[in-house]
Motif scaffolding. Structure first.
Motif, PDB file in Angstrom:
ATOM      1  N   PHE A  83       0.823  -1.212   0.000  1.00  0.00           N
ATOM      2  CA  PHE A  83       0.000   0.000   0.000  1.00  0.00           C
ATOM      3  C   PHE A  83       0.861   1.268   0.000  1.00  0.00           C
ATOM      4  O   PHE A  83       0.501   2.281  -0.586  1.00  0.00           O
ATOM      5  N   ALA A  84       2.024   1.211   0.647  1.00  0.00           N
ATOM      6  CA  ALA A  84       2.904   2.384   0.690  1.00  0.00           C
ATOM      7  C   ALA A  84       3.383   2.789  -0.697  1.00  0.00           C
ATOM      8  O   ALA A  84       3.797   3.938  -0.910  1.00  0.00           O
ATOM      9  N   LEU A  85       3.303   1.858  -1.663  1.00  0.00           N
ATOM     10  CA  LEU A  85       3.748   2.151  -3.021  1.00  0.00           C
ATOM     11  C   LEU A  85       2.631   2.713  -3.884  1.00  0.00           C
ATOM     12  O   LEU A  85       2.861   3.029  -5.063  1.00  0.00           O
ATOM     13  N   ASP A  86       1.428   2.836  -3.322  1.00  0.00           N
ATOM     14  CA  ASP A  86       0.326   3.453  -4.057  1.00  0.00           C
ATOM     15  C   ASP A  86       0.736   4.873  -4.470  1.00  0.00           C
ATOM     16  O   ASP A  86       1.389   5.596  -3.708  1.00  0.00           O
ATOM     17  N   GLY A  87       0.332   5.275  -5.682  1.00  0.00           N
ATOM     18  CA  GLY A  87       0.723   6.586  -6.194  1.00  0.00           C
ATOM     19  C   GLY A  87       0.340   7.744  -5.297  1.00  0.00           C
ATOM     20  O   GLY A  87       1.063   8.752  -5.218  1.00  0.00           O
ATOM     21  N   VAL A  88      -0.800   7.630  -4.612  1.00  0.00           N
ATOM     22  CA  VAL A  88      -1.216   8.701  -3.704  1.00  0.00           C
ATOM     23  C   VAL A  88      -0.227   8.827  -2.556  1.00  0.00           C
ATOM     24  O   VAL A  88       0.221   9.927  -2.206  1.00  0.00           O
ATOM     25  N   ASN A  89       0.145   7.695  -1.948  1.00  0.00           N
ATOM     26  CA  ASN A  89       1.092   7.718  -0.839  1.00  0.00           C
ATOM     27  C   ASN A  89       2.460   8.227  -1.278  1.00  0.00           C
ATOM     28  O   ASN A  89       3.087   9.057  -0.598  1.00  0.00           O
ATOM     29  N   VAL A  90       2.949   7.737  -2.399  1.00  0.00           N
ATOM     30  CA  VAL A  90       4.275   8.122  -2.882  1.00  0.00           C
ATOM     31  C   VAL A  90       4.344   9.628  -3.114  1.00  0.00           C
ATOM     32  O   VAL A  90       5.281  10.306  -2.661  1.00  0.00           O
ATOM     33  N   ASN A  91       3.353  10.172  -3.811  1.00  0.00           N
ATOM     34  CA  ASN A  91       3.391  11.593  -4.156  1.00  0.00           C
ATOM     35  C   ASN A  91       3.068  12.489  -2.973  1.00  0.00           C
ATOM     36  O   ASN A  91       3.636  13.585  -2.846  1.00  0.00           O
ATOM     37  N   LEU A  92       2.158  12.045  -2.102  1.00  0.00           N
ATOM     38  CA  LEU A  92       1.843  12.850  -0.926  1.00  0.00           C
ATOM     39  C   LEU A  92       3.075  12.969  -0.033  1.00  0.00           C
ATOM     40  O   LEU A  92       3.397  14.064   0.462  1.00  0.00           O
TER      41      LEU A  92
END
Length: 600
Positions: free
Chosen positions: A279-288
Motif C-alpha cells: 500500500f505504501a507504493l500506491d501513487g497517492v502515498n508516494v506523491n503525498l
C-alpha cells in the motif's frame, strides 16, 4: 411523425427565446455531496456576485469540463484538471454557491455515465490523475500577515499564520474518499477551502491529492444512479429524468442494491488496503509523502486533511515523515481508530453519530451530531450512508463545520509550536489566527423566502442563492411556466435574455432570446422542428431549458453564447451546423447571428 430538417436561409427562424432560469437537476457527486449542501460560506462583504456573474462562473465550469470528454494522457489530463480547478475557484470567488457548482459538475458527469463509452473515458481520465495534485480555492478572504506581524486584533492576540513567505507559512493537503472522481473531488476541495477560510479568518488554499479509488465502475455508477434518482424525483425536466434512467439502466438495478452493496464494497476496499503490504507504493502515498517532504524543505508547516477512505493515506504517510516535524492531520470520518486515540497531537478527528463507518469499520467515539437541515439519521441504513457526505460535515453554520474549523485551528497551533530547530515556528511566537474556537468568520447567507414574480426582493451584499434546487420550467401551448427562482434572487423579467436549449427539436437546438419567443410555442415554429399539423406534421409543444442567463440585453446573451460555443462543425449529412456547448453537440440553425472570429 419524425420531424424533418429544413435547410436554407428561409428555413431559419430568428427566434428570441427565454425562460425562467431554474436550477438544473440537483445531481450531487459521489460520496461527498448530499442533496442539499446548505448555504455555503459567502465571499467577503461586497463581493456577492450578480445573477450574470453567477451564470458566467457556472458557464466557465461547464466549459472546463468539456476537455475531459475524450481520453487524455497524464500531462493533458493534468492541464485540463488545473483548468477545472481554476474555473471552480473563480466561480466560488464570484459568489457562485456550492450547490450551483455541484449541479454543473454532476449534470455533466451523468451525461458521461449514461453510455458505456462515456464511463470508460470518465474512469480512464481518473486513472491518469491518480496521485496527482492540484491547488483549489483560497482566493477570497483577507490576506494573511507574515509570521510575527502585528495582529489585526491588537496586542495580546496571536498573529495570523499563512503562506506569507518561504519558511513562514502553511500548506494544506486534502485526500478524498472512495466513490469520488476528479470532478466531484475538485468541487469538494473548494468547499473545504471556503469553509476553512471562513472559519480561520484567512484564505486557505487546498492542495487536492487525488485518490482515484472509485471502487468498481459498477459501484461508482450505482452511486451516481442513487443521486440521479433522488435529484430528479418530481422533476418535470424530461432531459434530467432521461439521464437518471440511462445511468440506472447501466447500473443493473443499482437503485435496489444501494446503499448496502456500496457500503460492503467500500468496506472491502478499506480492508484490502489495510492488509496490502504494498500500500505504501500506491501513487497517492508516494506523491503525498514527496510533496510534504518538499514543503518541509521549504520551511513550510503542513496540515493534512482527509475524508473517509482518504484517511488511510494520511495514516500511512505520517509515520514515514518522522516524529517531531511540523505536520498535523485532521481525519474527517476516519475508517479506523477507537475511542479518542486520534485526538492527540499530531492528529485530530471528527465523526458524526450514526455515520455508517461506525457500523463495524471504525470504533472511534462520535464527536458531533448532524442536525436538520443537515442530513440526519432517520432509522434507515440509507440515512447513515447519506449523512457521511463531506458536504454534510461542512454544512455552513453547522456545529460539525465549526468543529472542522476548530480542530484545524488546533493543528495550526500545534505545527506552529514545533521548535525552529525541527523546522517549526520561531520559539515563543503563537500560532493560529487569533480567533477563539467557533469564532471563525462564517459568512453564511440567511435563507430568504421565495419571491413571487410580483414581488421585488431585497438582496444583501453577502447573499448567495439558496441551497434548495429549483426547477427549470418547460413550456407548452396550454400552460404558462411557473416562475421559480432561487431564494433571494430577483424573478426574471420579460425583458431579460437567455441562452437555452430546445431539447426536443432535432435532438437539441440552441436559441438566444426572450420569454415570449418560446413560451407556448411548438417545435414546428423553429428551424429543424419539422412540419406543423396544418402542413401534414404534428403540433408538438416545444420543451426548453435555460442554460445561461439572465442577461439585460440581447447583445449580452449573444456574447455569452459566443463565449461558450466551440468547435463549429457540419452536422450529419452537412445539412446544418453544430457546436459543442453545454456538455454536448447541438444544432445552431436557430442562431441568426455570427460570433466574432477569435484573434490568432
Amino acid at each position: 411523425m419524425t420531424p424533418t430538417r429544413e435547410s436554407g436561409a428561409d428555413a431559419r427562424v430568428r427566434v428570441r427565446a427565454t425562460v425562467v432560469l431554474g436550477t438544473v437537476a440537483a445531481l450531487l457527486a459521489g460520496c461527498s455531496s448530499p442533496p442539499k449542501s446548505g448555504p455555503t460560506p459567502s465571499a467577503p462583504a461586497g463581493a456577492s456576485a450578480s445573477a450574470g456573474a453567477s451564470a458566467a462562473g457556472a458557464a466557465e465550469v461547464r466549459q472546463s469540463l468539456a476537455a475531459f470528454e475524450k481520453p487524455l494522457g497524464a500531462e493533458d489530463a493534468q492541464r485540463a484538471w488545473e483548468g477545472l480547478a481554476a474555473a471552480v475557484g473563480a466561480a466560488s470567488a464570484r459568489g457562485v454557491d456550492h450547490d450551483t457548482i455541484s449541479r454543473e459538475v454532476l449534470l455533466w458527469e451523468s451525461r458521461r455515465l449514461s453510455t458505456p463509452e462515456g464511463q470508460q473515458t470518465f474512469m480512464a481520465n481518473a486513472a491518469a490523475l491518480n496521485g496527482r495534485v492540484v491547488s483549489v480555492g483560497g482566493t477570497s478572504g483577507v490576506p494573511a500577515p507574515t509570521l510575527g506581524a502585528p495582529p489585526a486584533g491588537g496586542p495580546g492576540r496571536p498573529a495570523a499564520f499563512r503562506q506569507a513567505s518561504p519558511g513562514a507559512g502553511l500548506s494544506f493537503y486534502f485526500v478524498n474518499g472512495v466513490l469520488n472522481n476528479f470532478d466531484s473531488s475538485t468541487v469538494n476541495a473548494n468547499l473545504l477551502s471556503t469553509t476553512l477560510s471562513g472559519q480561520l479568518g484567512y484564505p486557505v488554499r487546498v492542495n487536492l491529492q487525488f485518490n482515484a479509488s472509485s471502487a468498481s465502475i459498477a459501484m461508482y455508477t450505482y452511486s451516481a444512479c442513487q443521486e440521479a434518482q433522488r435529484a430528479t424525483a418530481g422533476n418535470p425536466i424530461q432531459e434530467n429524468r432521461d439521464l437518471a434512467k440511462a445511468v440506472c439502466g447501466l447500473s443493473a438495478a443499482g437503485a435496489v442494491v444501494l446503499p448496502d452493496a456500496v457500503m460492503a464494497d467500500v468496506s472491502g476496499t478499506i480492508t484490502r488496503k489495510l492488509a496490502d503490504p504494498d500500500f505504501a507504493l500506491d501513487g497517492v502515498n508516494v506523491n503525498l509523502l514527496k510533496n510534504v517532504q518538499d514543503d518541509l524543505g521549504k520551511g513550510l508547516r503542513v496540515v493534512l486533511i482527509s475524508h473517509s477512505e482518504g484517511g488511510l493515506y494520511l495514516r500511512n504517510v505520517l509515520p514515514r515523515i518522522g516524529a517531531g516535524k511540523p505536520v498535523g492531520a485532521l481525519y474527517i470520518a476516519p475508517p479506523f481508530g477507537s475511542g479518542q486515540e486520534l485526538n492527540a497531537n499530531p492528529t485530530r478527528y471528527e465523526m458524526f453519530e450514526w455515520d455508517w463507518l461506525l457500523m463495524g469499520v471504525s470504533s472511534v467515539d462520535f464527536t458531533t451530531r448532524a442536525v436538520a437541515p443537515q442530513i440526519v439519521y432517520d432509522g434507515s441504513t440509507a440515512s447513515r450512508f447519506n449523512l457521511h457526505y463531506l458536504s454534510n460535515y461542512l454544512y455552513c453554520g453547522s456545529d460539525s463545520a465549526k468543529q472542522a474549523g476548530d480542530r484545524t485551528r488546533e493543528l495550526v497551533d500545534f505545527v506552529n509550536s514545533v521548535p525552529a530547530s525541527r523546522g517549526g515556528a520561531r520559539p515563543g511566537l503563537s500560532g493560529g489566527d487569533g480567533l477563539r474556537p467557533g469564532q471563525g468568520v462564517q459568512g453564511c447567507p440567511v435563507p430568504q423566502p421565495e419571491q413571487t414574480p410580483s414581488e421585488t426582493p431585497t438582496e444583501t451584499p453577502t447573499e448567495t442563492p439558496s441551497e434548495t434546487p429549483t426547477e427549470t420550467p418547460t413550456g407548452t401551448p396550454s400552460e404558462t411556466p411557473t416562475e421559480v427562482t432561487p431564494s433571494g434572487s430577483p424573478s426574471p423579467s420579460a425583458g431579460a435574455y437567455y441562452v437555452f436549449l430546445l431539447t426536443n427539436v432535432s435532438g437539441g437546438n440552441v436559441l438566444v432570446g426572450s420569454l415570449d419567443d418560446v413560451q407556448g410555442k411548438r417545435t414546428c415554429d423553429f428551424a429543424d422542428g419539422g412540419l406543423c399539423a396544418d402542413a401534414g406534421g404534428q403540433d408538438v409543444p416545444v420543451q426548453y431549458t435555460a442554460e445561461l442567463g439572465p442577461y439585460p440585453t440581447l447583445a449580452d446573451a449573444q456574447a455569452a453564447y459566443c463565449a461558450n460555443a466551440t468547435n463549429p462543425h457540419p452536422g450529419p449529412g452537412a445539412a446544418g451546423t453544430k457546436v459543442d456547448i453545454f456538455g454536448g453537440s447541438y444544432w445552431t440553425d436557430n442562431i441568426g447571428f455570427g460570433c466574432p472570429t477569435p484573434s490568432p
